[in-house]
Motif scaffolding. Structure first.
Motif, PDB file in Angstrom:
ATOM      1  N   LEU A  67       8.488  61.509  37.554  1.00  0.00           N
ATOM      2  CA  LEU A  67       8.286  60.788  38.810  1.00  0.00           C
ATOM      3  C   LEU A  67       8.998  59.437  38.867  1.00  0.00           C
ATOM      4  CD1 LEU A  67       4.492  61.537  39.332  1.00  0.00           C
ATOM      5  CD2 LEU A  67       6.447  62.658  40.420  1.00  0.00           C
ATOM      6  N   VAL A  68       9.372  58.877  37.700  1.00  0.00           N
ATOM      7  CA  VAL A  68       9.985  57.549  37.667  1.00  0.00           C
ATOM      8  C   VAL A  68      11.385  57.581  37.076  1.00  0.00           C
ATOM      9  CG1 VAL A  68       9.750  55.174  36.845  1.00  0.00           C
ATOM     10  CG2 VAL A  68       7.706  56.440  37.527  1.00  0.00           C
ATOM     11  N   GLN A  69      11.495  57.914  35.781  1.00  0.00           N
ATOM     12  CA  GLN A  69      12.783  57.764  35.109  1.00  0.00           C
ATOM     13  C   GLN A  69      13.863  58.700  35.645  1.00  0.00           C
ATOM     14  OE1 GLN A  69      12.875  57.055  30.851  1.00  0.00           O
ATOM     15  NE2 GLN A  69      14.659  58.402  30.685  1.00  0.00           N
ATOM     16  N   ILE A  70      13.600  59.999  35.704  1.00  0.00           N
ATOM     17  CA  ILE A  70      14.630  60.944  36.146  1.00  0.00           C
ATOM     18  C   ILE A  70      15.081  60.666  37.584  1.00  0.00           C
ATOM     19  CG2 ILE A  70      15.112  63.379  36.634  1.00  0.00           C
ATOM     20  CD1 ILE A  70      13.340  64.047  34.154  1.00  0.00           C
ATOM     21  N   PRO A  71      14.157  60.476  38.550  1.00  0.00           N
ATOM     22  CA  PRO A  71      14.619  60.206  39.914  1.00  0.00           C
ATOM     23  C   PRO A  71      15.318  58.849  40.074  1.00  0.00           C
ATOM     24  CG  PRO A  71      12.320  60.926  39.936  1.00  0.00           C
ATOM     25  CD  PRO A  71      12.698  60.677  38.509  1.00  0.00           C
ATOM     26  N   THR A  72      14.995  57.878  39.218  1.00  0.00           N
ATOM     27  CA  THR A  72      15.564  56.534  39.344  1.00  0.00           C
ATOM     28  C   THR A  72      16.927  56.402  38.676  1.00  0.00           C
ATOM     29  OG1 THR A  72      13.316  55.654  39.387  1.00  0.00           O
ATOM     30  CG2 THR A  72      15.064  54.080  38.962  1.00  0.00           C
ATOM     31  N   MET A  73      17.199  57.205  37.654  1.00  0.00           N
ATOM     32  CA  MET A  73      18.443  57.073  36.882  1.00  0.00           C
ATOM     33  C   MET A  73      19.710  57.056  37.746  1.00  0.00           C
ATOM     34  SD  MET A  73      17.942  56.369  33.747  1.00  0.00           S
ATOM     35  CE  MET A  73      19.459  56.759  32.903  1.00  0.00           C
ATOM     36  N   ASN A  76      20.215  55.780  40.514  1.00  0.00           N
ATOM     37  CA  ASN A  76      20.300  54.508  41.241  1.00  0.00           C
ATOM     38  C   ASN A  76      20.534  53.299  40.338  1.00  0.00           C
ATOM     39  OD1 ASN A  76      19.679  55.969  43.603  1.00  0.00           O
ATOM     40  ND2 ASN A  76      17.505  55.768  43.182  1.00  0.00           N
ATOM     41  N   ILE A  77      20.470  53.503  39.039  1.00  0.00           N
ATOM     42  CA  ILE A  77      20.640  52.393  38.097  1.00  0.00           C
ATOM     43  C   ILE A  77      22.129  52.153  37.883  1.00  0.00           C
ATOM     44  CG2 ILE A  77      20.252  51.643  35.707  1.00  0.00           C
ATOM     45  CD1 ILE A  77      17.638  53.233  35.768  1.00  0.00           C
ATOM     46  N   PRO A  78      22.569  50.904  37.982  1.00  0.00           N
ATOM     47  CA  PRO A  78      23.990  50.615  37.751  1.00  0.00           C
ATOM     48  C   PRO A  78      24.432  51.082  36.361  1.00  0.00           C
ATOM     49  CG  PRO A  78      22.858  48.683  38.633  1.00  0.00           C
ATOM     50  CD  PRO A  78      21.808  49.700  38.318  1.00  0.00           C
ATOM     51  N   ALA A  79      25.658  51.562  36.277  1.00  0.00           N
ATOM     52  CA  ALA A  79      26.190  52.135  35.041  1.00  0.00           C
ATOM     53  C   ALA A  79      26.051  51.190  33.850  1.00  0.00           C
ATOM     54  CB  ALA A  79      27.646  52.537  35.236  1.00  0.00           C
ATOM     55  N   GLU A  80      26.238  49.893  34.077  1.00  0.00           N
ATOM     56  CA  GLU A  80      26.173  48.943  32.951  1.00  0.00           C
ATOM     57  C   GLU A  80      24.751  48.766  32.413  1.00  0.00           C
ATOM     58  OE1 GLU A  80      25.884  46.435  36.728  1.00  0.00           O
ATOM     59  OE2 GLU A  80      27.127  48.104  36.061  1.00  0.00           O
ATOM     60  N   LEU A  81      23.731  49.168  33.178  1.00  0.00           N
ATOM     61  CA  LEU A  81      22.345  49.044  32.721  1.00  0.00           C
ATOM     62  C   LEU A  81      21.815  50.322  32.074  1.00  0.00           C
ATOM     63  CD1 LEU A  81      20.785  47.072  35.711  1.00  0.00           C
ATOM     64  CD2 LEU A  81      21.623  46.182  33.529  1.00  0.00           C
ATOM     65  N   LYS A  82      22.434  51.457  32.330  1.00  0.00           N
ATOM     66  CA  LYS A  82      21.957  52.738  31.803  1.00  0.00           C
ATOM     67  C   LYS A  82      21.896  52.782  30.280  1.00  0.00           C
ATOM     68  CE  LYS A  82      22.900  55.560  35.777  1.00  0.00           C
ATOM     69  NZ  LYS A  82      23.494  56.732  36.349  1.00  0.00           N
ATOM     70  N   PRO A  83      22.844  52.160  29.553  1.00  0.00           N
ATOM     71  CA  PRO A  83      22.732  52.217  28.087  1.00  0.00           C
ATOM     72  C   PRO A  83      21.422  51.625  27.548  1.00  0.00           C
ATOM     73  CG  PRO A  83      24.939  51.556  28.705  1.00  0.00           C
ATOM     74  CD  PRO A  83      24.110  51.574  29.971  1.00  0.00           C
ATOM     75  N   ALA A  84      20.859  50.652  28.223  1.00  0.00           N
ATOM     76  CA  ALA A  84      19.593  50.072  27.762  1.00  0.00           C
ATOM     77  C   ALA A  84      18.483  51.118  27.805  1.00  0.00           C
ATOM     78  CB  ALA A  84      19.218  48.870  28.617  1.00  0.00           C
ATOM     79  N   ILE A  85      18.492  51.938  28.824  1.00  0.00           N
ATOM     80  CA  ILE A  85      17.473  52.984  28.928  1.00  0.00           C
ATOM     81  C   ILE A  85      17.722  54.051  27.870  1.00  0.00           C
ATOM     82  CG2 ILE A  85      16.591  54.829  30.413  1.00  0.00           C
ATOM     83  CD1 ILE A  85      17.243  52.652  32.696  1.00  0.00           C
ATOM     84  N   GLY A  86      18.981  54.481  27.762  1.00  0.00           N
ATOM     85  CA  GLY A  86      19.317  55.529  26.809  1.00  0.00           C
ATOM     86  C   GLY A  86      19.170  55.113  25.354  1.00  0.00           C
TER      87      GLY A  86
END
Length: 190
Positions: A67-73, A75-85
């Motif tokens: 409900l949160v992470q998959i649908p939001t990914m 919309n997250i700017p590319a430069e911020l995605k590594p922090a999540i991953g």
């Protein structure tokens, strides 16, 4: 008194310390219940409690992912995605895997202790839970390892693995609804 409050606040600031504090308080309650002979056959309810805590953690993370992470990914700017991953997803997946395992193990204790109604409802819920736990350990986790770069993989494999992990997680999300229904109603229909 201020020193005690400061220590309590410091404990609450760290998740593992907070878990330890909760476990310690629960341990004190178990000892008190035993000493005052409250609730004979306390181990069945105790494992039911552990089963519920494990299940809440597992299903809560499953809902977070779906409900949160998959649908939001997207919309997250590319430069911020590594922090999540690199930081958030691996930690969440660690808790997700071990909560699934703990739910299964404590569920077996609950089932064998006779505190759960041994009818079609609880068996159905248990089978759904076992399918979900299998998915966590043998489909979602291996695919997430590739998708997050924990295990080396080329970009095409990462993308394919991410999709498989997402679809399997979504399958667990769907199965969690009837599984929770079975867990709740098993105690009512027996």
């Amino acid at each position: 008194m201020d020193d005690l409050i400061a220590k309590l606040i410091k404990t609450l600031e760290k998740p593992y310390s907070a878990i330890g504090l909760g476990a310690a308080i629960t341990g004190v309650l178990i000892i008190l219940y035993h000493l005052f002979d409250v609730g004979r056959g306390y181990w069945g309810p105790f494992f039911t409690f552990l089963h519920v805590i494990s299940g809440v953690t597992w299903i809560g993370l499953l809902y977070y992912f779906n409900l949160v992470q998959i649908p939001t990914m997207p919309n997250i700017p590319a430069e911020l995605k590594p922090a999540i991953g690199k930081y958030i997803a691996p930690e969440a997946l660690w808790w997700f895997r071990w909560a699934a395992a703990s739910t299964v193990v404590t569920g077996l204790f609950v089932f064998s202790s006779g505190t759960a109604v041994t009818n079609l409802t609880i068996v159905t819920g248990a089978l759904l839970g076992l399918v979900m736990a299998y998915n966590v350990w043998f489909i979602i986790w291996p695919n997430q390892q590739r998708a997050l770069g924990i295990v080396p993989a080329d970009d095409e494999t990462k993308a394919k693995s991410a999709r498989i992990a997402m679809l399997t997680s979504r399958t667990n999300f769907v199965l969690s609804i009837p599984m929770l229904y079975c867990m709740v109603t098993a105690r009512l229909v027996g």
